[in-house]
Enzyme design. Structure first.
Site, PDB file in Angstrom:
ATOM      1  N   TRP A  10       1.010  -1.342  -0.458  1.00 51.43           N
ATOM      2  CA  TRP A  10      -0.119   0.423   0.201  1.00 51.43           C
ATOM      3  C   TRP A  10       0.642   0.740   0.032  1.00 51.43           C
ATOM      4  O   TRP A  10       0.074   2.691  -0.015  1.00 51.43           O
ATOM      5  CB  TRP A  10      -1.033   0.234   0.824  1.00 51.43           C
ATOM      6  N   HIS A  97      12.703  -2.879  -0.869  1.00 53.54           N
ATOM      7  CA  HIS A  97      11.976  -2.350  -2.163  1.00 53.54           C
ATOM      8  C   HIS A  97      12.896  -1.086  -3.081  1.00 53.54           C
ATOM      9  O   HIS A  97      13.060  -0.627  -2.556  1.00 53.54           O
ATOM     10  CB  HIS A  97      10.728  -1.114  -1.745  1.00 53.54           C
ATOM     11  N   GLY A 175       5.088   1.382 -10.852  1.00 52.69           N
ATOM     12  CA  GLY A 175       4.361   2.514 -10.962  1.00 52.69           C
ATOM     13  C   GLY A 175       4.299   3.731 -12.301  1.00 52.69           C
ATOM     14  O   GLY A 175       3.734   4.949 -12.030  1.00 52.69           O
ATOM     15  N   SER A 215       3.892  -2.229 -12.159  1.00 50.95           N
ATOM     16  CA  SER A 215       2.551  -2.348 -12.700  1.00 50.95           C
ATOM     17  C   SER A 215       1.585  -3.567 -12.672  1.00 50.95           C
ATOM     18  O   SER A 215       0.739  -3.523 -13.827  1.00 50.95           O
ATOM     19  CB  SER A 215       2.184  -1.243 -14.006  1.00 50.95           C
ATOM     20  N   GLY A 236       1.865  -3.037  -6.311  1.00 53.75           N
ATOM     21  CA  GLY A 236       1.443  -1.895  -5.620  1.00 53.75           C
ATOM     22  C   GLY A 236      -0.102  -1.372  -5.997  1.00 53.75           C
ATOM     23  O   GLY A 236      -0.873  -1.008  -5.417  1.00 53.75           O
ATOM     24  N   GLY A 237      -0.043  -0.256  -6.756  1.00 47.36           N
ATOM     25  CA  GLY A 237      -1.121   1.296  -7.866  1.00 47.36           C
ATOM     26  C   GLY A 237      -2.532  -0.040  -7.013  1.00 47.36           C
ATOM     27  O   GLY A 237      -3.537   0.077  -6.621  1.00 47.36           O
TER      28      GLY A 237
HETATM   29  C1  PEP Z   1       5.284  -1.895  -6.163  1.00 48.61           C
HETATM   30  O1  PEP Z   1       5.116  -0.891  -4.787  1.00 48.61           O
HETATM   31  O2  PEP Z   1       6.607  -2.563  -5.334  1.00 48.61           O
HETATM   32  C2  PEP Z   1       4.931  -1.956  -7.230  1.00 48.61           C
HETATM   33  C3  PEP Z   1       5.337  -2.859  -7.882  1.00 48.61           C
HETATM   34  O3  PEP Z   1       3.920  -0.911  -7.545  1.00 48.61           O
HETATM   35  P1  PEP Z   1       3.001  -0.376  -9.304  1.00 48.61           P
HETATM   36  O4  PEP Z   1       2.118  -2.006  -8.933  1.00 48.61           O
HETATM   37  O5  PEP Z   1       2.481   0.525  -8.522  1.00 48.61           O
HETATM   38  O6  PEP Z   1       3.587  -0.606  -9.736  1.00 48.61           O
END
Ligand code: PEP
Length: 257
Positions: A10, A97, A175, A215, A236-237
């Site tokens: 998150w 991360h 992201g 993503s 993530g998102g």
């Molecule tokens: C993450 O925060 O580990 C990530 C992969 O973010 P997103 O899915 O938004 O690219």
């Protein structure tokens, strides 16, 4: 047989009220599904961990933190330790991360210390590795991955590695809306597995779970998860909405059935 693992990161989103709402919604929606074949984990900000732990009580959804410090306690202002995370109800912790490597000076050395402390306290670490765009364009992906894997996992026993999850997260896909194709992800996942085969042995290499992150959305999870060396996703998102995260879990469990 490696059990699929879908984890939601998150990041620095959701206050306590919002975190309770989201975790309650996920609990409700995921309860309707048969996701026994998939480990589902959510990683809210530190401030919401205890409240979310209460919501997740008696559910099969795991709770994780997004970082930790390697000392148990002490004069380390702003840090949170593994015993504190355990007390708050965590079973997992994300370590290394790319946002921590990029903005907060995380290195392979600190990742390694955190990893040892997490394992020492019975937390399941999700260790992130991955190249940035410049490195990919300079054909240095494998070099970077080898450096991250070898040095982050330095002196980790085979027994401990079996309790560890690795997340391959190409920084250029985090992201940005730009996802690695299934082939791109599989190529690096296989490279990581082969590297583990060399450093450890076949049992370790064939048992360690390697998630893809970058993503991931309901639209691309099926293609990614269908690859033989992709054992899950770090999201993530799309983990910030009940609907998209539930769809990702649903699709992943359908493909891995
Ligand atoms: C993450 O925060 O580990 C990530 C992969 O973010 P997103 O899915 O938004 O690219």
């Amino acid at each position: 047989m490696r059990k699929t693992i879908i984890a939601g990161n998150w990041k620095m989103y959701k206050n306590i009220v919002e975190a309770i709402e989201l975790s309650n919604g996920l609990k409700r929606e995921l309860f309707k599904l048969d996701f026994a074949a998939v480990d589902v984990v959510i990683c809210p900000p530190f401030t919401a961990l205890s409240e979310v732990a209460e919501v997740l009580n008696e559910s099969d959804i795991g709770l994780g933190a997004q970082d930790m410090y390697w000392q148990d306690e002490g004069a380390f202002t702003g840090e949170v330790s593994a015993p504190m995370l355990k007390e708050a109800g965590c079973g997992y912790v994300i370590i290394g991360h790319s946002e921590r490597r990029q903005f907060f000076g995380e290195t392979n050395e600190t990742v390694n210390k955190k990893l040892k402390a997490a394992l020492g306290h019975g937390l399941t670490p999700i260790v992130c590795v991955g190249e940035n765009l410049k490195e990919r364009e300079a054909n240095k992906t494998f070099e970077v991955i080898e450096d991250h894997i070898k040095n982050s996992l330095l002196d980790i026993s085979a027994e401990d590695l079996l309790k560890t999850v690795i997340a391959y997260e190409p920084v250029w896909a985090i992201g940005t809306g730009k996802t690695a194709t299934g082939e791109q992800a599989q190529e690096v996942h296989k490279y990581i597995r082969d590297l583990l085969r060399k450093i450890y042995d076949d049992t370790v290499a064939d048992s360690v779970r390697i998630q893809y992150g970058g993503s991931v959305k309901p639209e691309n999870i099926a293609e990614l998860i269908a690859k033989p060396d992709v054992d899950g996703a770090l999201v993530g998102g799309a983990s910030l909405k009940i609907d998209s995260f539930t769809q990702i879990v649903t699709k992943a469990s359908e493909v891995k059935k």
